[in-house]
Design a protein around this motif. Structure first.
Motif, short mmCIF file in Angstrom:
data_model
loop_
_atom_site.label_atom_id
_atom_site.label_comp_id
_atom_site.label_asym_id
_atom_site.label_seq_id
_atom_site.Cartn_x
_atom_site.Cartn_y
_atom_site.Cartn_z
N VAL A 324 0.86 -1.19 0.00
CA VAL A 324 0.00 0.00 0.00
C VAL A 324 0.90 1.24 0.00
O VAL A 324 1.70 1.43 0.91
CB VAL A 324 -0.93 0.02 1.23
N PRO A 325 0.79 2.09 -1.02
CA PRO A 325 1.70 3.23 -1.13
C PRO A 325 1.61 4.15 0.09
O PRO A 325 0.53 4.56 0.51
CB PRO A 325 1.23 3.96 -2.40
N GLY A 326 2.77 4.47 0.68
CA GLY A 326 2.84 5.44 1.76
C GLY A 326 2.43 4.94 3.13
O GLY A 326 2.55 5.68 4.11
N LEU A 327 1.97 3.69 3.23
CA LEU A 327 1.46 3.20 4.52
C LEU A 327 2.57 3.13 5.56
O LEU A 327 2.39 3.57 6.71
CB LEU A 327 0.83 1.82 4.33
N GLN A 328 3.72 2.62 5.18
CA GLN A 328 4.80 2.49 6.16
C GLN A 328 5.39 3.85 6.52
O GLN A 328 5.76 4.07 7.68
CB GLN A 328 5.88 1.55 5.62
N GLU A 329 5.45 4.75 5.58
CA GLU A 329 5.96 6.10 5.91
C GLU A 329 5.01 6.81 6.86
O GLU A 329 5.45 7.52 7.77
CB GLU A 329 6.15 6.91 4.62
N ASP A 330 3.72 6.62 6.66
CA ASP A 330 2.74 7.21 7.58
C ASP A 330 2.90 6.61 8.97
O ASP A 330 2.82 7.33 9.98
CB ASP A 330 1.33 6.98 7.06
N PHE A 331 3.13 5.30 9.03
CA PHE A 331 3.36 4.63 10.31
C PHE A 331 4.57 5.23 11.02
O PHE A 331 4.51 5.56 12.22
CB PHE A 331 3.57 3.13 10.07
N LYS A 332 5.67 5.42 10.30
CA LYS A 332 6.89 5.96 10.91
C LYS A 332 6.67 7.38 11.42
O LYS A 332 7.14 7.74 12.51
CB LYS A 332 8.03 5.95 9.88
N GLN A 333 5.96 8.19 10.66
CA GLN A 333 5.71 9.57 11.08
C GLN A 333 4.77 9.64 12.28
O GLN A 333 4.93 10.48 13.17
CB GLN A 333 5.16 10.39 9.92
N THR A 334 3.79 8.75 12.32
CA THR A 334 2.87 8.72 13.46
C THR A 334 3.62 8.34 14.73
O THR A 334 3.42 8.95 15.79
CB THR A 334 1.72 7.72 13.20
N ILE A 335 4.49 7.34 14.65
CA ILE A 335 5.28 6.94 15.81
C ILE A 335 6.20 8.08 16.24
O ILE A 335 6.32 8.40 17.43
CB ILE A 335 6.11 5.68 15.51
N LEU A 336 6.84 8.74 15.26
CA LEU A 336 7.75 9.84 15.58
C LEU A 336 7.03 10.99 16.27
O LEU A 336 7.60 11.66 17.13
CB LEU A 336 8.41 10.34 14.28
N ARG A 337 5.77 11.21 15.94
CA ARG A 337 5.00 12.28 16.59
C ARG A 337 4.55 11.89 17.99
O ARG A 337 4.63 12.70 18.92
CB ARG A 337 3.78 12.60 15.72
N ASP A 338 4.07 10.66 18.15
CA ASP A 338 3.45 10.29 19.42
C ASP A 338 4.42 9.72 20.45
O ASP A 338 4.17 9.79 21.65
CB ASP A 338 2.33 9.28 19.17
N TYR A 339 5.52 9.14 19.99
CA TYR A 339 6.54 8.60 20.88
C TYR A 339 7.04 9.65 21.88
O TYR A 339 7.02 9.41 23.10
CB TYR A 339 7.65 8.02 20.00
N PRO A 340 7.44 10.86 21.44
CA PRO A 340 7.85 11.87 22.42
C PRO A 340 6.70 12.33 23.32
O PRO A 340 6.93 12.69 24.49
CB PRO A 340 8.37 13.02 21.55
N GLY A 341 5.48 12.36 22.79
CA GLY A 341 4.35 12.80 23.60
C GLY A 341 4.08 11.86 24.76
O GLY A 341 3.90 12.30 25.91
N PHE A 342 4.06 10.56 24.49
CA PHE A 342 3.87 9.59 25.57
C PHE A 342 5.06 9.58 26.53
O PHE A 342 4.90 9.36 27.73
CB PHE A 342 3.62 8.20 25.01
N ALA A 343 6.26 9.83 26.00
CA ALA A 343 7.44 9.92 26.87
C ALA A 343 7.28 11.08 27.85
O ALA A 343 7.59 10.95 29.05
CB ALA A 343 8.70 10.11 26.03
N ALA A 344 6.81 12.21 27.38
CA ALA A 344 6.63 13.38 28.24
C ALA A 344 5.60 13.10 29.32
O ALA A 344 5.81 13.42 30.51
CB ALA A 344 6.20 14.59 27.40
N CYS A 345 4.47 12.50 28.97
CA CYS A 345 3.43 12.19 29.96
C CYS A 345 3.94 11.18 30.99
O CYS A 345 3.69 11.32 32.19
CB CYS A 345 2.19 11.64 29.28
N SER A 346 4.65 10.16 30.51
CA SER A 346 5.17 9.13 31.40
C SER A 346 6.15 9.73 32.41
O SER A 346 6.05 9.48 33.62
CB SER A 346 5.88 8.05 30.57
N ASN A 347 7.09 10.52 31.93
CA ASN A 347 8.08 11.10 32.83
C ASN A 347 7.44 12.13 33.76
O ASN A 347 7.71 12.15 34.97
CB ASN A 347 9.21 11.74 32.03
N TRP A 348 6.60 12.98 33.23
CA TRP A 348 5.98 14.04 34.03
C TRP A 348 5.14 13.46 35.17
O TRP A 348 5.13 13.98 36.28
CB TRP A 348 5.11 14.94 33.14
#
Length: 414
Positions: A324-348
């Motif tokens: 599926v065109p672009g599916l894996q790139e979308d997956f990588k970008q979604t993880i890159l956006r949300d990974y730091p967000g959950f890290a911030a909540c977890s640490n805070w």
């Protein structure tokens, strides 16, 4: 119901593990009893280590309450779910999961391989000890256990059955509230760090920008059941050595976003980075090397995770998702956006409250501990708000270094 004790557990195991010889020299330790955190804490359950000259196992019993706080009720059936998910994950990645031995449904007891020849990494990190391939192994474990319990791989009915089986509404609510809501109450802040810290921490917590991002991530955590997450993956819920990893304490398993476990674990890495900025090292060169090790770990958690996941997808995903065109790139970008967000909540959620937190508690000087926690919260603020601008994992890393430089300059440490 048969309640395990140090006195009766050997008799019990003779019935459950008849091929093992439990002789007079067998030793029994109740985890958490000695007060030595490095053995583990048995925080929720009754946990025993039973050893002979040639065999050692961990035995875990769940009652209808927390071990350390009997007024806090929890379903004892959580042990069955933990055993079930351990069997699933052991089948997927046996190198990263203790071998499960048996489950006793009547008494809510299960036994598994003893991995205490390895060390709990949290307490090694606070001693500035760095294990080879630690973050990489965590990423390998997460990518495999996430992909092979997701709808990318499983037939839809099988995925829905897993979702239903691991619903765990009571345990889910604990995480939904503790990570995103409850621990932000005013009474939770660590007053021992002084009035100025309380004012600072409360101000950041109450800011509309931070609150909005926090609740967006909470909604994502509740709504996006993409795979079976560990749910409580921190550096005390695993054993590690050089190129060795065993993940434990899986009772908080339920479906959640792919990026949640990554971020939750990364929150511990951020805490270690902030702590290392102010704790003692033999030399500044060693401090620099340790902090670079932590930053490289944050990189590896992301890069190896997405690379492994996409490789599994290329090999084993259902036909729906192949090519599926672009599916894996979308997956990588979604993880890159949300990974730091959950890290911030977890640490805070842990950095500013009154609960013991060894990553910061290792700093015995109150000023150093205040600086470390303050820096940590400033990093959380930066990455949770700026994560939408990340196009590469190094953008995340540069933000951490940027905040550190600004804070050290502010307190005249550079």
């Amino acid at each position: 119901m048969y309640i395990l004790t140090k006195e009766n557990i050997i008799e019990y195991l003779r019935l459950k593990l008849p091929k093992v010889v439990f002789g007079p020299d067998t030793t029994v330790i109740r985890i958490g009893e000695s007060g030595n955190e490095e053995e583990g804490d048995g925080y929720l359950n009754y946990v025993f280590k039973v050893s002979t000259d040639s065999f050692s196992c961990i035995v875990k019993q769940a009652l209808e309450h927390m071990r350390h706080k009997e007024s806090r009720k929890l379903p004892a059936e959580r042990n069955k779910l933990e055993y079930d998910i351990m069997c699933i994950r052991y089948h997927i990645v046996p190198e990263y999961v203790p071998e499960p031995y048996f489950y006793d449904e009547e008494n809510h007891i299960f036994a598994m391989e003893d991995c205490s020849h390895l060390k709990i990494p949290r307490f090694q990190l606070t001693k500035n000890i760095m294990y080879d391939h630690f973050a990489e192994n965590c990423a390998h474990y997460l990518a495999a256990t996430h992909f092979y319990t997701s709808e990318y791989f499983l037939e839809t009915d099988a995925f829905r059955n897993l979702t239903s089986h691991f619903m765990s509404p009571i345990l889910r609510k604990i995480m939904e509230d503790s990570i995103f809501v409850t621990l932000f109450g005013e009474h939770q802040f660590d007053y021992t760090l002084g009035d100025s810290f309380l004012h600072f921490a409360k101000g950041l917590s109450d800011s509309p920008e931070f609150k909005t991002e926090r609740y967006k991530l909470r909604h994502s955590f509740i709504s996006n059941g993409e795979c079976l997450v560990h749910g409580d993956l921190h550096t005390s819920n695993m054993f590690a050595g050089d190129n060795a990893l065993k993940v434990i304490d899986m009772e908080f398993t339920f479906t959640g976003p792919f990026s949640f476990d990554l971020g939750y674990l990364a929150g511990n890495f951020i805490a270690q980075y902030a702590s290392a900025t102010f704790r003692s090292f033999s030399s500044e060169g060693e401090r620099k090397a340790f902090k670079e090790y932590i930053l490289q770990g944050l990189r590896s958690l992301y890069t190896i995770y997405v690379d492994d996941f996409c490789r599994f997808c290329n090999q084993d995903c259902k036909d729906y998702y192949k090519d599926v065109p672009g599916l894996q790139e979308d997956f990588k970008q979604t993880i890159l956006r949300d990974y730091p967000g959950f890290a911030a909540c977890s640490n805070w959620s842990r950095a500013s409250d009154l609960m013991p937190y060894p990553d910061y508690d290792v700093l015995t000087d109150i000023d150093d501990r205040r600086h470390a926690v303050t820096l940590s919260l400033m990093i959380d603020w930066q990455i949770i708000l700026n994560r939408y601008n990340y196009h590469h994992i190094d953008d995340f890393i540069r933000d951490i270094e940027y905040v550190e430089r600004r804070y050290l300059k502010h307190i005249h440490r550079i």
